[in-house]
Enzyme design. Structure first.
Site, short mmCIF file in Angstrom:
data_model
loop_
_atom_site.label_atom_id
_atom_site.label_comp_id
_atom_site.label_asym_id
_atom_site.label_seq_id
_atom_site.Cartn_x
_atom_site.Cartn_y
_atom_site.Cartn_z
N CYS A 91 0.86 -1.18 0.00
CA CYS A 91 0.00 0.00 0.00
C CYS A 91 0.89 1.23 0.00
O CYS A 91 1.76 1.38 0.88
CB CYS A 91 -0.92 0.01 1.22
SG CYS A 91 -1.87 1.54 1.35
N HIS A 93 -0.22 4.69 -0.04
CA HIS A 93 -0.64 5.74 0.90
C HIS A 93 -0.25 5.33 2.31
O HIS A 93 0.13 6.17 3.13
CB HIS A 93 -2.15 5.99 0.79
CG HIS A 93 -2.98 5.27 1.80
ND1 HIS A 93 -3.56 4.04 1.55
CD2 HIS A 93 -3.33 5.58 3.08
CE1 HIS A 93 -4.23 3.64 2.62
NE2 HIS A 93 -4.11 4.55 3.56
N THR A 258 0.45 2.56 -4.65
CA THR A 258 0.65 1.46 -5.59
C THR A 258 -0.13 1.75 -6.87
O THR A 258 0.28 1.34 -7.96
CB THR A 258 0.21 0.11 -4.99
OG1 THR A 258 -1.16 0.17 -4.59
CG2 THR A 258 1.07 -0.27 -3.79
#
EC number: 5.1.1.8
Length: 337
Positions: A91, A93, A258
Site C-alpha cells: 500500500c 498511501h 501502488t
C-alpha cells in the site's frame, strides 16, 4: 465486562485515506519472514484485524497495517496491510503515512541530515522510503516501490450502463485492472461513490473471468484485487484523476501509491510518458495529489518492468489504546455494507 486484550495504535490519513497503525501487542515468531508473519496473523490474530478495521472501532472503508519487527538486517521494519475483509500485498498511501508516523513518534532514529531512510519488508518485496523532516516537523515521504509492469492490455468486457470497455492488467505492488472512463458518463467524484464502488466490483469480476493473474517471480501473488477508473484531471498540472476500488468495494480517497505506480507503468507502456518524467496524480476527493516518477528499468524474471517512486504527505490524527473483549461478538467487530 472483562478486558481481555489491550492494543496501541496510531491513526493517520494520507490525502483523506485513513490508516490504523498497529505497532504493539503481537508476539511475532522470532526470525520469521514477512510471509510467515502474515500467516501467523491469519491463523492467530485475524480477530484483531476484524476488531480494529470493522465497527464499532473502524468502518467499511477503514485501512490498516501491522508494523512488524524486521526479519533480517536487510530491513528496518515489516508492513502487513489489512482492511475489514482481507490482506493486501502493498500500500503506497500507507507507506507514506507509516514512514512519517515512525519518524514523528520516535519509532525510528532520525538521520541528522534531515532525510531518514527506512527499508520496509512487504509481502510484495522491498520498499525503501525517505522521510524529510526539519526540527519537529515531518514534511513528506518519497518511496521507491517494487518494480511495476503491464501484464495484459485491452481486455474487453461489458460494464452495465456504460457499454463495452477495455482494461489493462498492471502490477504496481498490487494488481490493478485499469479502465479509461473518458467517453463515458461516469465521473470520479465523492458524490458518485456508491456507483463507482458498484461498477468497480462488477468490472473486477469481468476482468477476472478473462485473465489469469500470476506474478513473474512471486508465487504467492496471483490475485486481482483492485480496479482503477481514470479520466481527465480536475486539478491543473495533473496527468489524470483516478479512483481505486478494492476489497469489498472500498474506495481509496487518496491518489493511491501502488495505484500511481501502476498508472505510470500503464502510461509508459502506451507511450504517454517516459522514464525520468515526473507526473502528478489526482485522487477521488479532488483536493490532494501525489508526485510520481519512473526512475529506470529492470526485470521481473524475464519480464521488463519499471522502477516507480511516489511522493506524498500524511497527517497524524491521533492515538488510541483499544481494549478488546473477544467474548462479545459485537465488540469483536462487524460490518454494515
Amino acid at each position: 465486562m472483562r478486558v481481555q486484550d489491550v492494543y496501541n495504535v496510531i491513526y493517520t490519513h494520507t490525502e483523506g485515506e485513513p490508516l490504523c497503525i498497529i505497532y504493539s501487542g503481537v508476539p511475532y515468531p522470532a526470525g520469521s519472514t514477512i510471509l510467515e508473519k502474515r500467516a501467523f496473523l491469519e491463523e492467530n490474530y485475524d480477530w484483531l484485524r476484524k476488531a480494529l478495521m470493522r465497527e464499532p472501532r473502524g468502518h467499511a472503508d477503514m485501512f490498516g497495517v501491522f508494523l512488524t519487527p524486521p526479519s533480517s538486517r536487510d530491513y528496518d521494519a515489516g508492513l502487513i496491510y489489512i482492511d475489514g475483509k482481507e490482506y493486501s500485498h502493498m500500500c503506497g498511501h500507507g507507506t507514506i503515512a507509516v514512514a512519517m508516523a515512525m519518524v514523528a513518534n520516535g519509532l525510528v532514529a532520525r538521520d541528522p541530515s534531515g532525510l531518514t531512510r527506512i527499508r520496509f519488508e512487504t509481502t510484495a518485496g522491498l520498499v525503501v522510503a525517505e522521510v524529510a523532516h526539519e526540527g519537529d516537523r515531518v514534511l513528506w515521504t518519497r518511496f521507491e516501490n517494487v518494480p511495476a509492469y503491464v501484464a495484459a492490455q485491452d481486455i474487453a468486457f461489458e460494464l452495465p450502463g456504460y457499454g463495452p470497455l477495455k482494461a489493462d492488467l498492471v502490477w504496481g505492488g498490487n494488481y490493478f485492472g485499469i479502465i479509461d472512463l473518458r467517453g463515458t458518463s461516469l465521473r470520479i467524484a465523492p458524490e458518485n461513490g456508491s456507483e463507482l464502488s458498484r461498477m468497480g466490483l462488477i468490472a473486477r469480476e469481468e476482468i477476472r473471468k478473462k485473465v489469469k493473474v500470476q506474478h513473474p517471480t512471486e508465487a504467492h501473488i496471483n490475485n486481482l484485487n483492485f480496479v482503477t477508473f481514470w479520466h481527465e484531471p480536475t486539478i491543473e498540472g495533473c496527468l489524470y484523476k483516478n479512483v481505486h476500488v478494492f476489497s469489498a468495494g472500498q474506495l481509496d480517497r487518496s491518489p493511491g501509491g501502488t495505484g500511481t505506480s501502476a498508472m505510470m507503468a500503464y502510461f509508459e507502456a502506451r507511450g504517454v510518458i517516459g522514464l525520468n518524467q515526473p507526473i502528478t496524480s489526482e485522487g477521488l476527493l479532488g483536493s490532494g495529489t501525489f508526485e510520481g516518477c519512473l526512475i529506470g528499468e529492470t526485470t521481473l524474471g524475464t519480464v521488463r518492468a519499471v522502477r516507480p517512486t511516489v511522493k506524498g504527505t500524511a497527517g497524524m490524527l491521533g492515538t488510541a489504546s483499544w481494549t478488546i473483549n473477544r467474548e462479545d461478538p459485537v465488540d469483536a467487530g462487524f460490518l454494515v455494507l
